[in-house]
Design an enzyme around this catalytic site. Sequence first.
Site, PDB file in Angstrom:
ATOM      1  N   TYR A 130       5.917  11.274   2.985  1.00 34.46           N
ATOM      2  CA  TYR A 130       5.286  11.079   1.675  1.00 34.46           C
ATOM      3  C   TYR A 130       4.733  12.382   1.089  1.00 34.46           C
ATOM      4  O   TYR A 130       4.779  12.609  -0.122  1.00 34.46           O
ATOM      5  CB  TYR A 130       4.131  10.079   1.782  1.00 34.46           C
ATOM      6  N   ARG A 143       7.879  13.844  -0.367  1.00 31.74           N
ATOM      7  CA  ARG A 143       8.634  12.985  -1.266  1.00 31.74           C
ATOM      8  C   ARG A 143       7.817  12.533  -2.477  1.00 31.74           C
ATOM      9  O   ARG A 143       8.362  12.342  -3.572  1.00 31.74           O
ATOM     10  CB  ARG A 143       9.110  11.761  -0.485  1.00 31.74           C
TER      11      ARG A 143
END
Length: 511
Positions: free
Chosen positions: A282, A285
Amino acid sequence: MMSYASVVIDEEGITFETFCRVVYQGASVDISERCTANVVKCREFLEGVLREQKTVYGVNTGFGKLSSVVLPEAYSEALQVNLLRSHACAVGEPFPMEVVRAMMLLRLVSLARGFSGVRLEIVHVLRDCLNAGVYPIIPSKGSLGASGDLAPLAHLGLCLIGEGEALYEGRRLPAQEALLLAGIHPVVLQAKEGLALINGTQAMTAVGLTTYRQAMAVVRAANTIAAMTIEALNGIVDPFADPIQRVRPYPEQASVAKDLRTHLDGSQYVGAARPDKVQDAYSLRCVPQVHGASLRALNHIGETLFIEMNSTTDNPLLFPEEGLVYSGGNFHGQPVALAMDYLKIAVSELASISERRTERLVNPQLNEGLPAFLTPDAGRSSGMMILQYVAASLVSENKVLAHPASVDSIPSSANQEDHVSMGTIAARQAAQITQHAGDVLAIELICATQALEWKERAKLSPATRKVYEWVRKLVPSYVADRSYSKEIENLAAAILEGQLNDPAKAVGSRP
């Protein structure tokens, strides 16, 4: 400090660009003819009200709970001087020079609008002190944020009457001496003028605006630094594709994704998802979503601060055109308090996700085959290990500081002032969090740049290669373990000044 063409304050006030020219670039200040006329007209109106022996709060009454005490005209001058002396009891480290300059400028904007009832002489001496570089020494702690920033602004007002202390030409001097050296005569206060100088939100707004400027530099730098980390970790660029942003159409999210695509364009180390690596973590991303949310918050915060920057926030206010005097609550700092608490959260998150990316860079289980802690001699050397510790410590401290100050209130003035904003506390905490974020991002940038040492320079994107070269002017490559404290501070100072995204700016250290 360089001198720039004069900034003229008109009825619309100032822009953020002119605010920065005065506060950071040393532009001189003047007020327009229309503002001059408004100030004179408002003072004449006030004097007419006094001749009619009408009761006006803070003009011929006591203050706060003592507003029911009506005073004879002969007490007017002493009332205003005593107000400054009694309220000038702030404590703590003095505000930095740029915050003091901002406070003086914002107070000048407020008074120049012509609703405060001060004489033109007050406006002129405040202008002259700002232009001559006579900066009051203003302790940073002691404001409740309603009735405005009373204690800090009282220290500003004291300087104008030749009391307290001031900084002039690099020396801390008695204010009377600083004014004399600058060729400025102290003012003798008359009715309403002491109150008009201290009743307002200029301390919290000054800290807010200077912090907002740094926070915007932080979010821009965070995008650039994240791109370097993504490249160093052979990241997947699919999450930054425009179609993903279009179906969740926050403009700030799209702007961050575009920034990342631009920075990574031409890199041979990033690419599309593949069978052995379908998704990144995360912290890589979701950069558009996290950074974009912080940028959206900062845009809202800027709107609030720009309104406050050009507001009249003292009390009472006079309206000569209508022939009215109103006691109101424009001094209440709630709009700024909420904005500063919001800024604290928004910038804390930029630091939080940055620290997670740093962990991925130094952790041999997560860093895509890079050496443990980015040293070829792990074990005998610690490399970047403790840089991540420092980032983690700062992020944890930010969590404490990010607790909202605006949800607290302590009644004052015998419960007359029974709800206060704590906006100046929120602003000071926001400034501290933003400094921490600069340090955390500097640590990520040092680690990302070091990680790129294990990449072929020719295969990097042109944008990251340029940043790599810029960083190396400030932070040499790792050869053996060394202290990084000063390098982190210097790099953080450069980030907070916007130098990472504008390398033409001179590199400097944090004072």
